[in-house]
Scaffold this active site. Structure first.
Site, PDB file in Angstrom:
ATOM      1  N   LYS A 260     -30.282  38.064  12.241  1.00 29.57           N
ATOM      2  CA  LYS A 260     -29.196  38.778  12.922  1.00 29.57           C
ATOM      3  C   LYS A 260     -28.859  38.024  14.199  1.00 29.57           C
ATOM      4  CE  LYS A 260     -28.150  43.140  15.372  1.00 29.57           C
ATOM      5  NZ  LYS A 260     -28.523  44.541  15.634  1.00 29.57           N
ATOM      6  N   ASP A 265     -24.805  43.013  22.246  1.00 32.66           N
ATOM      7  CA  ASP A 265     -24.438  44.246  21.536  1.00 32.66           C
ATOM      8  C   ASP A 265     -24.119  45.337  22.549  1.00 32.66           C
ATOM      9  OD1 ASP A 265     -24.138  46.425  19.895  1.00 32.66           O
ATOM     10  OD2 ASP A 265     -26.264  46.532  19.307  1.00 32.66           O
ATOM     11  N   LYS A 272     -22.884  51.768  24.160  1.00 30.16           N
ATOM     12  CA  LYS A 272     -24.217  52.177  24.612  1.00 30.16           C
ATOM     13  C   LYS A 272     -24.085  52.731  26.028  1.00 30.16           C
ATOM     14  CE  LYS A 272     -26.718  48.774  21.814  1.00 30.16           C
ATOM     15  NZ  LYS A 272     -27.483  49.685  20.948  1.00 30.16           N
ATOM     16  N   ASP A 284     -30.373  40.725  21.071  1.00 26.21           N
ATOM     17  CA  ASP A 284     -29.942  41.146  19.740  1.00 26.21           C
ATOM     18  C   ASP A 284     -29.670  39.967  18.801  1.00 26.21           C
ATOM     19  OD1 ASP A 284     -29.786  43.391  18.199  1.00 26.21           O
ATOM     20  OD2 ASP A 284     -27.678  43.803  18.620  1.00 26.21           O
ATOM     21  N   ASP A 343     -22.000  51.024  16.633  1.00 25.22           N
ATOM     22  CA  ASP A 343     -23.237  50.457  17.180  1.00 25.22           C
ATOM     23  C   ASP A 343     -24.220  50.066  16.081  1.00 25.22           C
ATOM     24  OD1 ASP A 343     -24.947  49.557  19.096  1.00 25.22           O
ATOM     25  OD2 ASP A 343     -25.589  51.547  19.799  1.00 25.22           O
ATOM     26  N   GLU A 345     -23.947  47.712  14.031  1.00 25.37           N
ATOM     27  CA  GLU A 345     -23.169  46.518  13.699  1.00 25.37           C
ATOM     28  C   GLU A 345     -23.984  45.439  13.005  1.00 25.37           C
ATOM     29  OE1 GLU A 345     -24.673  46.987  16.510  1.00 25.37           O
ATOM     30  OE2 GLU A 345     -25.695  45.052  16.619  1.00 25.37           O
ATOM     31  N   ARG A 347     -26.203  45.523  10.649  1.00 27.36           N
ATOM     32  CA  ARG A 347     -26.228  45.610   9.188  1.00 27.36           C
ATOM     33  C   ARG A 347     -24.902  45.158   8.585  1.00 27.36           C
ATOM     34  NH1 ARG A 347     -27.589  51.920   9.501  1.00 27.36           N
ATOM     35  NH2 ARG A 347     -28.647  51.142  11.357  1.00 27.36           N
TER      36      ARG A 347
HETATM   37  N1  BES Z   1     -29.354  46.210  18.393  1.00 28.15           N
HETATM   38  C1  BES Z   1     -29.540  47.587  18.166  1.00 28.15           C
HETATM   39  C2  BES Z   1     -30.988  47.959  17.870  1.00 28.15           C
HETATM   40  C3  BES Z   1     -31.961  47.745  19.003  1.00 28.15           C
HETATM   41  C4  BES Z   1     -32.263  48.788  19.862  1.00 28.15           C
HETATM   42  C5  BES Z   1     -32.586  46.543  19.177  1.00 28.15           C
HETATM   43  C6  BES Z   1     -33.159  48.609  20.888  1.00 28.15           C
HETATM   44  C7  BES Z   1     -33.491  46.343  20.209  1.00 28.15           C
HETATM   45  C8  BES Z   1     -33.771  47.386  21.064  1.00 28.15           C
HETATM   46  C9  BES Z   1     -28.696  48.035  16.975  1.00 28.15           C
HETATM   47  O1  BES Z   1     -27.508  47.349  16.782  1.00 28.15           O
HETATM   48  C10 BES Z   1     -28.321  49.459  17.232  1.00 28.15           C
HETATM   49  O2  BES Z   1     -27.586  49.696  18.141  1.00 28.15           O
HETATM   50  N2  BES Z   1     -28.854  50.355  16.420  1.00 28.15           N
HETATM   51  C11 BES Z   1     -28.609  51.738  16.547  1.00 28.15           C
HETATM   52  C12 BES Z   1     -28.311  52.283  15.186  1.00 28.15           C
HETATM   53  C13 BES Z   1     -27.739  53.666  15.194  1.00 28.15           C
HETATM   54  C14 BES Z   1     -26.335  53.640  15.750  1.00 28.15           C
HETATM   55  C15 BES Z   1     -27.750  54.190  13.792  1.00 28.15           C
HETATM   56  C16 BES Z   1     -29.861  52.389  17.129  1.00 28.15           C
HETATM   57  O3  BES Z   1     -30.957  51.924  16.809  1.00 28.15           O
HETATM   58  O4  BES Z   1     -29.728  53.290  17.918  1.00 28.15           O
HETATM   59 ZN    ZN Z   2     -27.451  45.421  17.491  1.00 29.15          ZN
HETATM   60 MN    MN Z   3     -25.891  48.174  17.923  1.00 28.95          MN
END
Ligand code: BES
Ligand code: ZN
Ligand code: MN
Length: 492
Positions: A260, A265, A272, A284, A343, A345, A347
């Protein structure tokens, strides 16, 4: 810093710091050690008594010895019980010794630990890795280096004469880990999709890999609507990176590694908020960093395996061009995705990367991604999630991880949870309910892999450490590189 293999006896080694490994509850000095202690006027015995040193795994003590002695400091590192000695024990003991030597401003360090499993080659590699990982320092963004003064210049691995090749391997692998750490640690205005592609170009030209960078138009032609949906709001062009390592002759296997590559992000329009850690979202691209780190190592190790290194690199930003919550995107395999959360993104970018990669006809695919906060909730900061519908591939990853000392835990791909991703209007939504969030993310990715054995590694926790973890200060860990390299080098 130069790591050397030598058969110089303990008693004849001279230098600044001498590190000696002792097993638990076996700290009475015998043989060579007793003689050394006599030579040093009993200071080792005294150190053991004064510090109540028991040889416990992870413990270390040190003392200064007389000004005229051939060794200026003695470091003792605990190795735990001899029957439970692991390569990781030696790697961590060497790291502890190196860090103490650096703190004491030693320029030369001798290390005498133990031989694991009668295998001096694996032993030398692990010890050299521990030293390298521990002495890594990143001063790129400081106007003045923080660690001025003497640095460790030479490290002698005592009793490991002839193991030069193992040390070279450790150095090559460490160079891959360092690249991954540098990429993750660099701020999002320094590591962008453009510079990530440039880094891949450099790896290609330094180590003779093939490189292909797909530009936005190329991705459009391939129908990568999911990846490009994420990229829409960025002022920077997306870059789809494809590096290939091809051995001379016929490869034993063909493998692919996907990372990834979100260089930042923001969350997109589901931005966020405060307290979400948005200011840390330069990490990220930790999956892409591990992928490029592995490419750098593999390019030097030159195994008989063809390996493809892939990352769909972009930022997740906001602007008038941003994808909206509710938009429907079409991925390059024709599947439609209702974006109920911008968010989620990672995937979306991985979906098109997986479809692209499967068309290469490889024997197995591993993707690494800082994919979900849910995985951190499940496994904490030190352990990555391992997801795979393929037991044999999952076992290969577990074996490679065991040898590297990196921690993974397999989580289930519970098909029933896919119900949470069902959409009334498109083939699927990109997010489901909060519970089991790392599992639904893995199930989403599975929709983009038809038949190739595939494993997904959620590395959101271990790419970064807030506290000192033995191998480096706080910051980027380079997590994943050593497990990936072991996986590629393994015979299975
Ligand atoms: N990049 C984040 C996941 C992440 C969170 C990585 C904290 C490192 C530290 C990912 O893109 C994300 O935002 N995931 C969301 C998914 C949700 C919207 C279903 C999450 O984990 O909150
Ligand atoms: Zn992310
Ligand atoms: Mn995200």
């Amino acid at each position: 810093m130069d790591i050397r293999a030598t058969d110089t006896p303990l008693l004849e080694w001279t230098g600044d710091s001498l590190a000696i490994g002792l097993f638990e509850d076996a700290v009475e000095l015998t043989g060579e050690l007793a003689t050394l202690d006599e030579k040093l006027a009993g200071s080792i015995k005294e150190l053991i008594a004064e510090e109540e040193f028991k040889g416990k795994q992870g413990s270390s003590v040190f003392t200064r010895v007389g000004a005229n002695s051939p060794v200026r400091k003695i470091i003792l590192v605990g190795l735990g019980k001899p029957e439970s000695l692991k390569l990781e024990t030696l790697r961590r003991a060497a790291a502890a010794a190196a860090r103490l030597a650096k703190k004491q401003k030693s320029k030369t360090l001798g290390i005498s630990l133990a031989i694991w499993n009668n295998d001096p080659t694996e032993t030398a590699q692990a010890i050299a890795e521990g030293v390298q990982l521990a002495l890594y320092q990143d001063n790129r963004f400081k106007s003045e280096p923080e660690d001025k003064g003497p640095q460790v210049e030479t490290v002698d691995l005592l009793g490991l004469g002839g193991q030069e090749a193992a040390i070279t391997r450790a150095n090559q692998i460490s160079a891959g880990v360092f690249l991954a750490r540098q990429l993750v640690a660099a701020p999002p205005n320094a590591v962008t999709p453009i510079t990530l592609a440039e880094t891949a170009q450099e790896i290609a030209s330094d180590h003779g890999l093939q490189i292909e960078i797909l530009e936005q138009e190329d991705c459009e032609k391939l129908g990568m609507g999911a990846f490009l949906g994420v990229a829409k709001a960025s002022d920077l062009p997306p870059k789809f990176i494809h590096l290939t390592y091809k051995p001379e002759g016929t490869p034993k296997r063909k493998l692919a590694i996907i990372g990834k590559g979100l260089t930042f992000d923001s969350g997109g329009l589901n931005i966020k908020g405060a307290g979400s850690g948005i200011e840390t979202m330069k990490i990220d691209m930790g999956g892409a960093a591990a992928t490029l780190g592995a490419a750098k190592a593999i390019g030097q190790l030159k195994p008989d395996v063809e390996v493809h290194f892939i990352s769909a690199a972009t930022e997740n930003m906001i602007s008038g061009h941003a994808m909206r919550p509710g938009d429907i995107l079409t991925a390059s395999n024709g599947k439609t995705i209702e974006v109920n959360n911008t968010d989620a993104e990672g995937r979306l970018t991985l979906a098109d990367a997986l479809v692209f990669t499967e068309k290469l006809g490889v024997d197995a695919i591993i993707d690494l991604a800082t994919l979900t906060g849910a995985c951190i909730i499940a496994l904490g900061d030190d352990i990555a999630g391992l997801f795979s519908p393929d037991d044999a591939l999952a076992a290969q990853v577990e074996k490679a991880a065991e040898a590297s000392g990196e921690k993974f835990w397999r989580l289930p791909m519970e098909e029933k949870y896919f119900e949470g991703l069902k959409s009334g209007i498109a083939d699927m939504k990109n997010t489901g309910p909060r519970p089991g969030g790392s599992i639904t993310a893995a199930l989403f990715l599975k929709q983009f892999v038809k038949e190739t054995p595939w494993a997904h590694l959620d590395i959101a926790g271990p790419v970064w450490t807030e506290k000192e973890n033995g191998y480096n200060g706080s910051g980027a860990t380079g997590f994943g590189v050593r497990t990936l390299v072991n996986w590629v080098l393994s015979d299975t």
